[in-house]
Write a protein that holds these residues in place. Structure first.
Motif, short mmCIF file in Angstrom:
data_model
loop_
_atom_site.label_atom_id
_atom_site.label_comp_id
_atom_site.label_asym_id
_atom_site.label_seq_id
_atom_site.Cartn_x
_atom_site.Cartn_y
_atom_site.Cartn_z
N PRO A 161 -11.00 -73.19 125.45
CA PRO A 161 -10.95 -74.60 125.06
C PRO A 161 -12.09 -75.43 125.64
O PRO A 161 -12.32 -76.55 125.18
N ASP A 162 -12.79 -74.90 126.66
CA ASP A 162 -13.75 -75.72 127.42
C ASP A 162 -15.16 -75.11 127.46
O ASP A 162 -16.01 -75.60 128.20
N LEU A 176 -24.91 -69.35 126.51
CA LEU A 176 -23.60 -69.53 125.87
C LEU A 176 -22.78 -68.30 126.19
O LEU A 176 -23.11 -67.19 125.75
N ILE A 177 -21.72 -68.49 126.93
CA ILE A 177 -21.01 -67.37 127.54
C ILE A 177 -19.87 -66.88 126.65
O ILE A 177 -19.17 -67.66 126.01
N ASP A 178 -19.70 -65.55 126.61
CA ASP A 178 -18.55 -64.90 125.99
C ASP A 178 -18.49 -65.07 124.47
O ASP A 178 -17.41 -65.02 123.88
N VAL A 179 -19.62 -65.28 123.84
CA VAL A 179 -19.66 -65.34 122.39
C VAL A 179 -20.42 -64.14 121.86
O VAL A 179 -19.85 -63.29 121.16
N VAL A 180 -21.68 -64.00 122.19
CA VAL A 180 -22.49 -62.85 121.77
C VAL A 180 -22.70 -61.94 122.98
O VAL A 180 -23.27 -62.37 123.99
N ASN A 181 -22.23 -60.71 122.90
CA ASN A 181 -22.53 -59.69 123.91
C ASN A 181 -23.80 -58.98 123.46
O ASN A 181 -23.76 -58.14 122.55
N GLU A 194 -9.88 -67.58 122.32
CA GLU A 194 -8.66 -68.32 122.03
C GLU A 194 -8.72 -69.08 120.71
O GLU A 194 -7.68 -69.39 120.13
N ASP A 195 -9.90 -69.44 120.25
CA ASP A 195 -10.04 -70.20 119.01
C ASP A 195 -10.99 -69.44 118.09
O ASP A 195 -12.21 -69.51 118.25
N VAL A 196 -10.42 -68.69 117.15
CA VAL A 196 -11.25 -67.81 116.33
C VAL A 196 -12.21 -68.59 115.43
O VAL A 196 -13.40 -68.28 115.38
N PRO A 197 -11.76 -69.61 114.69
CA PRO A 197 -12.74 -70.36 113.88
C PRO A 197 -13.87 -70.95 114.71
O PRO A 197 -15.04 -70.94 114.30
N GLY A 198 -13.54 -71.47 115.90
CA GLY A 198 -14.58 -72.01 116.77
C GLY A 198 -15.53 -70.95 117.26
O GLY A 198 -16.75 -71.17 117.35
N TYR A 199 -14.99 -69.77 117.58
CA TYR A 199 -15.83 -68.64 118.00
C TYR A 199 -16.78 -68.23 116.88
O TYR A 199 -17.97 -67.98 117.11
N LEU A 200 -16.25 -68.15 115.64
CA LEU A 200 -17.08 -67.72 114.53
C LEU A 200 -18.20 -68.71 114.25
O LEU A 200 -19.29 -68.34 113.80
N ASP A 201 -17.96 -69.99 114.52
CA ASP A 201 -18.94 -71.03 114.27
C ASP A 201 -19.98 -71.15 115.39
O ASP A 201 -21.08 -71.66 115.17
N ALA A 202 -19.64 -70.68 116.59
CA ALA A 202 -20.48 -70.92 117.76
C ALA A 202 -21.91 -70.38 117.64
O ALA A 202 -22.86 -71.07 118.03
N PRO A 203 -22.13 -69.16 117.12
CA PRO A 203 -23.52 -68.71 117.01
C PRO A 203 -24.37 -69.59 116.10
O PRO A 203 -25.56 -69.81 116.38
N ASP A 204 -23.79 -70.11 115.02
CA ASP A 204 -24.53 -71.04 114.17
C ASP A 204 -24.94 -72.27 114.96
O ASP A 204 -26.07 -72.76 114.83
N ARG A 205 -24.02 -72.79 115.76
CA ARG A 205 -24.32 -73.94 116.60
C ARG A 205 -25.46 -73.62 117.56
O ARG A 205 -26.38 -74.42 117.75
N ALA A 206 -25.40 -72.44 118.17
CA ALA A 206 -26.44 -72.06 119.14
C ALA A 206 -27.80 -71.97 118.48
O ALA A 206 -28.82 -72.38 119.06
N LEU A 207 -27.84 -71.44 117.26
CA LEU A 207 -29.11 -71.28 116.56
C LEU A 207 -29.70 -72.60 116.09
O LEU A 207 -30.88 -72.65 115.71
N GLU A 208 -28.92 -73.67 116.10
CA GLU A 208 -29.46 -74.99 115.76
C GLU A 208 -30.39 -75.51 116.85
O GLU A 208 -31.22 -76.38 116.60
N SER A 304 -7.95 -59.78 115.29
CA SER A 304 -8.01 -61.21 115.61
C SER A 304 -8.59 -62.01 114.45
O SER A 304 -8.07 -63.08 114.09
N ILE A 305 -9.66 -61.49 113.85
CA ILE A 305 -10.27 -62.20 112.73
C ILE A 305 -9.34 -62.19 111.53
O ILE A 305 -9.17 -63.21 110.83
N LEU A 306 -8.72 -61.05 111.27
CA LEU A 306 -7.81 -60.94 110.14
C LEU A 306 -6.64 -61.91 110.27
O LEU A 306 -6.25 -62.57 109.30
N GLN A 307 -6.10 -62.04 111.49
CA GLN A 307 -4.99 -62.97 111.67
C GLN A 307 -5.43 -64.42 111.52
O GLN A 307 -4.67 -65.26 111.02
N SER A 308 -6.66 -64.71 111.91
CA SER A 308 -7.17 -66.06 111.70
C SER A 308 -7.36 -66.34 110.21
O SER A 308 -7.07 -67.46 109.75
N ILE A 309 -7.81 -65.34 109.47
CA ILE A 309 -7.92 -65.50 108.01
C ILE A 309 -6.55 -65.82 107.42
O ILE A 309 -6.41 -66.68 106.55
#
Length: 321
Positions: A161-162, A176-181, A194-208, A304-309
């Motif tokens: 969350p933080d 950016l920790i714990d997103v891209v290994n 903990e937040d799958v949609p936020g996790y999936l969006d995070a690399p796009d944010r980083a690349l901005e 995890s991704i499937l359940q978020s879908i």
């Protein structure tokens, strides 16, 4: 202490790709090197930290307990080489998790900085090893120490969350920790995010952001923009494969077989969908990303991704006629 079972068998996995491997560790079990100018990084091969060495003191970014006192050794080693003071004056938390912050207490009375939610969560956890940050922010914060500038930003929950974006604009670096290994697949369940949609969006944010070097918090090497893009392709393939599996695996046999035992039917169906979705991804990325062929990793990430879908996006829902 239990005695190891000499008859135990262990599975064999594909050789790691060279891209998964980082620099050799020293005799104390760590590697410390320059990212750019006065920004340095430290790894024990599994976890990572970073620090700025300035004329006014050292700013540390995360304090993983697995690196522990080797952080102090790395700071001493590299500040001595730069003829700069070795006193840690500030410690920035990427997020509240103990595996990245559990050695914070080693640095005593320093200025700790983190998101407001990090403070709330650390006060809740009441862990003496992770003192709550005194300096907090909601959206963004600029830290300037000894002529070095760091931009901290919060773009919503992702791994936790933080979890915040730590940008070093004068050092061409994103942390950016714990997103891209870098060079590897995520560990269980999408890096235990903990937040799958936020996790999936995070690399796009980083690349901005503008950056060349990437500190991901795990494993043995620094990353590049290409590493983040490769991670995105891996995740996108899981998303596509999950949609396909949801549309092709028939749940009827599982519920017919288990009758009143509804959870057995649900488990059988979801396991079948997950396995069908993960299989082509495991095959495609074995030899490309480290541990792609360790079944539990891609499989639990796919789950995890499937359940978020299903739950966040409504995909695969079956409406009773």
């Amino acid at each position: 202490m239990s005695i190891p079972d000499s008859t135990a068998t262990f599975p064999e996995y594909a050789p790691l790709p060279e891209s998964a491997l980082g620099p050799e560790l020293n005799a104390d079990g760590y590697y410390a090197g320059r990212v750019q100018d006065n920004l340095f990084w430290v790894t024990d091969g599994t976890y990572q930290s970073a620090f700025l060495a300035t004329p006014d003191g050292v700013v540390l970014f995360d304090a993983p307990p697995t690196i522990g006192n080797n952080l102090r050794r790395a700071v001493d080693e590299l500040t001595a080489a730069e003829n700069l003071p070795n006193t840690v004056t500030h410690l920035v938390y990427s997020h509240h998790h103990a595996d990245h912050a559990g050695a914070s207490y080693l640095f005593g009375d320093v200025v700790r900085i983190g998101h407001a939610e990090t403070r709330r969560l650390l006060q809740r956890d009441n862990d003496r090893a992770r003192p709550a940050p005194e300096v907090t922010f909601e959206d963004s914060y600029t830290l300037e120490v000894g002529g070095s500038r760091v931009e901290l930003a919060y773009h919503g929950p992702n791994h936790s969350p933080d979890n915040v974006y730590i940008h070093f604009p004068d050092h061409d670096t994103m942390m950016l920790i714990d997103v891209v290994n870098v060079g590897w697949v995520p560990i269980y369940n999408l890096n235990l995010s903990e937040d799958v949609p936020g996790y999936l969006d995070a690399p796009d944010r980083a690349l901005e952001y503008s950056w060349t070097h990437y500190v991901g918090g795990h494993l043995g090497r620094l990353g590049t923009r290409d590493d983040v893009t490769l991670h995105q392709r891996y995740i996108a393939d899981i998303v596509d494969s999950s949609h396909a599996a949801l549309g092709s695996v028939d749940p009827t046999p599982y519920f017919a077989r288990y009758g009143a035992n509804a959870w057995a039917g649900v488990a059988g169906y979801l396991d079948a969908v997950t396995d069908a979705a993960a299989a082509p991804v495991i095959e495609k990325y074995t030899g490309v990303l480290g541990a792609a062929d360790v079944p539990a990793l891609t499989t639990t990430t796919t789950f995890s991704i499937l359940q978020s879908i299903r739950l966040d996006l409504g995909g695969g829902s079956q409406v009773h006629p």
